[in-house]
Scaffold this motif. Structure first.
Motif, short mmCIF file in Angstrom:
data_model
loop_
_atom_site.label_atom_id
_atom_site.label_comp_id
_atom_site.label_asym_id
_atom_site.label_seq_id
_atom_site.Cartn_x
_atom_site.Cartn_y
_atom_site.Cartn_z
N THR A 206 -45.35 45.67 -70.01
CA THR A 206 -43.86 45.82 -70.13
C THR A 206 -43.22 44.49 -70.61
O THR A 206 -42.32 44.65 -71.71
N ILE A 207 -43.54 43.28 -69.99
CA ILE A 207 -42.92 42.20 -70.59
C ILE A 207 -43.03 41.97 -72.19
O ILE A 207 -42.20 41.53 -72.97
N VAL A 208 -44.62 42.20 -72.43
CA VAL A 208 -44.65 42.04 -74.03
C VAL A 208 -44.13 42.90 -74.79
O VAL A 208 -43.72 42.55 -76.05
N VAL A 209 -44.28 44.11 -74.43
CA VAL A 209 -43.20 45.20 -75.34
C VAL A 209 -42.01 44.94 -75.63
O VAL A 209 -41.47 44.94 -76.85
N TYR A 210 -41.36 44.48 -74.37
CA TYR A 210 -39.79 44.15 -74.65
C TYR A 210 -39.53 42.79 -75.21
O TYR A 210 -38.49 42.54 -76.10
N LEU A 211 -40.36 41.97 -75.06
CA LEU A 211 -40.04 40.51 -75.13
C LEU A 211 -40.83 39.94 -76.49
O LEU A 211 -40.31 39.26 -77.43
N GLY A 212 -41.85 40.49 -76.65
CA GLY A 212 -43.10 40.25 -77.80
C GLY A 212 -42.18 40.02 -79.09
O GLY A 212 -42.44 39.09 -79.96
N PRO A 213 -41.57 41.22 -79.66
CA PRO A 213 -41.12 41.33 -81.00
C PRO A 213 -40.01 39.89 -81.11
O PRO A 213 -39.88 39.54 -82.51
#
Length: 534
Positions: A206-213
């Motif tokens: 969840t964190i990677v999907v929303y913060l990664g980009p």
């Protein structure tokens, strides 16, 4: 072996004496050496064991005990098993199936890659899963027109979360399980780790999907791994192979070889369609100076396109009279078709996992048996197995085990635990747990998380014993904290492996890693005690 206890002065303060002081000095020097990155980690670990022995802190048997520890045997076997799964093309095949099913959407691919890596990690360890999936991930990034940097760091971080799904996820899990038994508690179940592993994986994705980009860099590495999954089609196009020849390449294997200077093959007559002397390879094309030849006497620099089984190609590629353009072993890893050895590797892995689940034998024995089966079934060669085993990792583990022994036997762990108790008191196990978690997370960003857990584990066990609480929540919290290696590229080998192909810099990791570290710290401190009560 003589053991000196912690002494109290008149004011009740704890004092260090003899071996305790020596243990702390050796530990401090080791931490500085690990963080400096100027001395190989394996040398540092060996230096720790040697220093503890030469100063009389531990005996000879304790100094070398790490090299015969079941964890070291288990690790060595696991490297062989990981190589077998990767070398037979299983991971590449799985990667291709993934992209065919989820399409080319960035979020769907990112989630699928992370889940695949987590699942693979649960079976073959963090480093093995990441190493196997880096080429596949780079290939997928190219197909969906994304920078590899957008997928590779999430790949490594998903592996850390996946390491908490099963007992096999990381060597730390195995060590923690052994420590629990040594402390008089029950062992952890094979899937018991998933009680915290599943929430960690969901949170990580969840964190990677929303913060990664927003925080991942937009760079391209100049030396990223090459996508070789369509190598047969590339050969067909470059050498103008007909459909039948192309089908032969796709069904078996194919490779380009060049006639080397002073080769024994110089002067031999060859033609397209002929079989080699051994009969297991077919010559599909012969090229000289950019021209395709129907028949020819071989000269230096002639290019021959060979097709046949991967084993035969491997054997022919090692001939001193031939220069191979791309090693068949590299091509096999990205092959999209599974062969007999692929199925054998998967079968051995499945049996190994089943035996571990039912606790049929010690983990080291089961893994050693699986590695032996891979060799006996000729899934991989002895040479491949030897190259797959990371001696550095084994030496670090074997060298740091004496430090854990010294921490206990000298009284150093007791001193630290008592000091921690004096600072936070005995009324709040949560506060004690948070202190242990914080130490592991901070140290784990600069030295091996494996070494960190080995150092801190005796302290956690001592704290649990001194307060009369169960060691299980302390040990599980340490495992979670040990997996929170997100802030630096040197925290784990997996972080370091994705740095070159992802073109990452040292400062790129903490931007995505900090919220993930906070998540792991919260789970270790608050969720773990709810599942494994104090």
């Amino acid at each position: 072996m003589r053991r000196e206890r912690v002494l109290d002065d008149a004011s009740g303060r704890r004092l260090m004496t003899g071996p305790i002081a020596t243990t702390f000095v050796v530990l401090t020097v080791a931490i500085v050496a690990f963080m400096s990155n100027r001395i190989p980690p394996g040398v540092v670990a060996l230096g720790v064991a040697l220093a503890l022995y030469l100063t009389g802190t531990i005996g000879f048997e304790d100094a070398i005990a790490g090299f015969g520890d079941p964890v070291v045997v288990y690790l060595a076997a696991l490297f062989v098993i990981s190589e077998a799964i990767d070398a037979t093309g299983v991971t590449a095949w799985v990667g291709m199936q993934l992209i065919r099913r989820v399409g080319s959407g960035r979020t769907a691919v990112l989630v699928a890659v992370m889940l695949l890596c987590a699942a693979l990690t649960a079976l073959i360890s963090v480093n093995g899963a990441v190493a196997a999936l880096i080429p596949v991930t780079v290939m997928i990034a190219a197909k969906i027109v994304q920078r590899p940097a957008q997928l590779l760091m999430p790949l490594a971080f998903a592996a850390h979360a996946g390491s908490m799904l099963t007992l096999l996820g990381t060597p730390i899990n195995v060590m923690i399980n052994e420590l629990a038994i040594d402390a008089g508690a029950r062992p952890f179940g094979f899937f018991e780790f998933s009680l915290v592993g599943i929430p960690l994986l969901i949170g990580t994705v969840t964190i990677v999907v929303y913060l990664g980009p927003r925080v991942l860099p937009d760079r391209v590495a100049t030396d990223a791994p090459t996508d070789l999954s369509r190598y047969a089609e590339t050969l067909a196009d470059h050498y103008e192979l007909d459909p039948t020849q192309t089908a032969i390449c796709a069904a078996g294997g194919a490779a380009e070889v060049v006639i080397a200077p002073r080769s024994e093959f110089i002067g031999e007559k060859v033609f397209a369609g002929m079989r080699t002397d051994s009969g297991d390879l077919v010559i599909l094309a012969v090229y000289r100076g950019g021209d395709r030849l129907t028949r020819a006497r071989l000269r230096v620099g002639d290019i021959i396109v060979l097709s046949g089984s991967w084993d035969a190609l491997d054997e022919r590629a090692s001939h001193p009279g031939l220069l191979t353009v791309t090693e068949p072993s590299r091509l096999r890893r990205q092959a999209t078709r599974l062969g007999p050895r692929s199925y054998a590797a998967v079968a051995v892995l499945a049996v190994m996992c089943a035996l571990l689940v039912v606790d049929a034998a010690p983990a080291a024995i089961v893994a050693l048996g699986a590695a032996t089966a891979m060799l006996a079934l000729r899934v991989i060669t002895v040479s491949q197995a030897e190259h797959a085993i990371s001696l550095t990792t084994l030496v670090i583990v074997a060298g740091m085990i004496p430090m854990a022994t010294a921490m206990q036997s000298s009284g150093a762990a007791e001193l630290i635990s008592r000091t921690l108790l004096d600072l936070v008191g005995t009324g709040s196990p949560l506060l004690l747990q948070f202190g242990i978690v914080a130490v592991v997370i901070v140290l784990g960003q600069f030295i091996s998380n494996l070494a960190t857990v080995l150092i801190v584990a005796p302290i956690a066990v001592s704290v649990a014993a001194a307060t009369g609480i169960s060691p299980l929540p302390m040990l599980m919290a340490m495992t979670v904290a040990g997996a929170a290696s997100f802030l630096t590229p040197i925290a784990t080998a997996a972080n370091l492996m994705v740095a070159p192909p992802g073109a990452y810099r040292f400062g790129d990791y903490w931007k995505l890693g900090l919220p993930l570290a906070a998540l792991f710290a919260a789970v270790a401190t608050f969720l773990v005690p709810l599942i494994w009560p104090f």
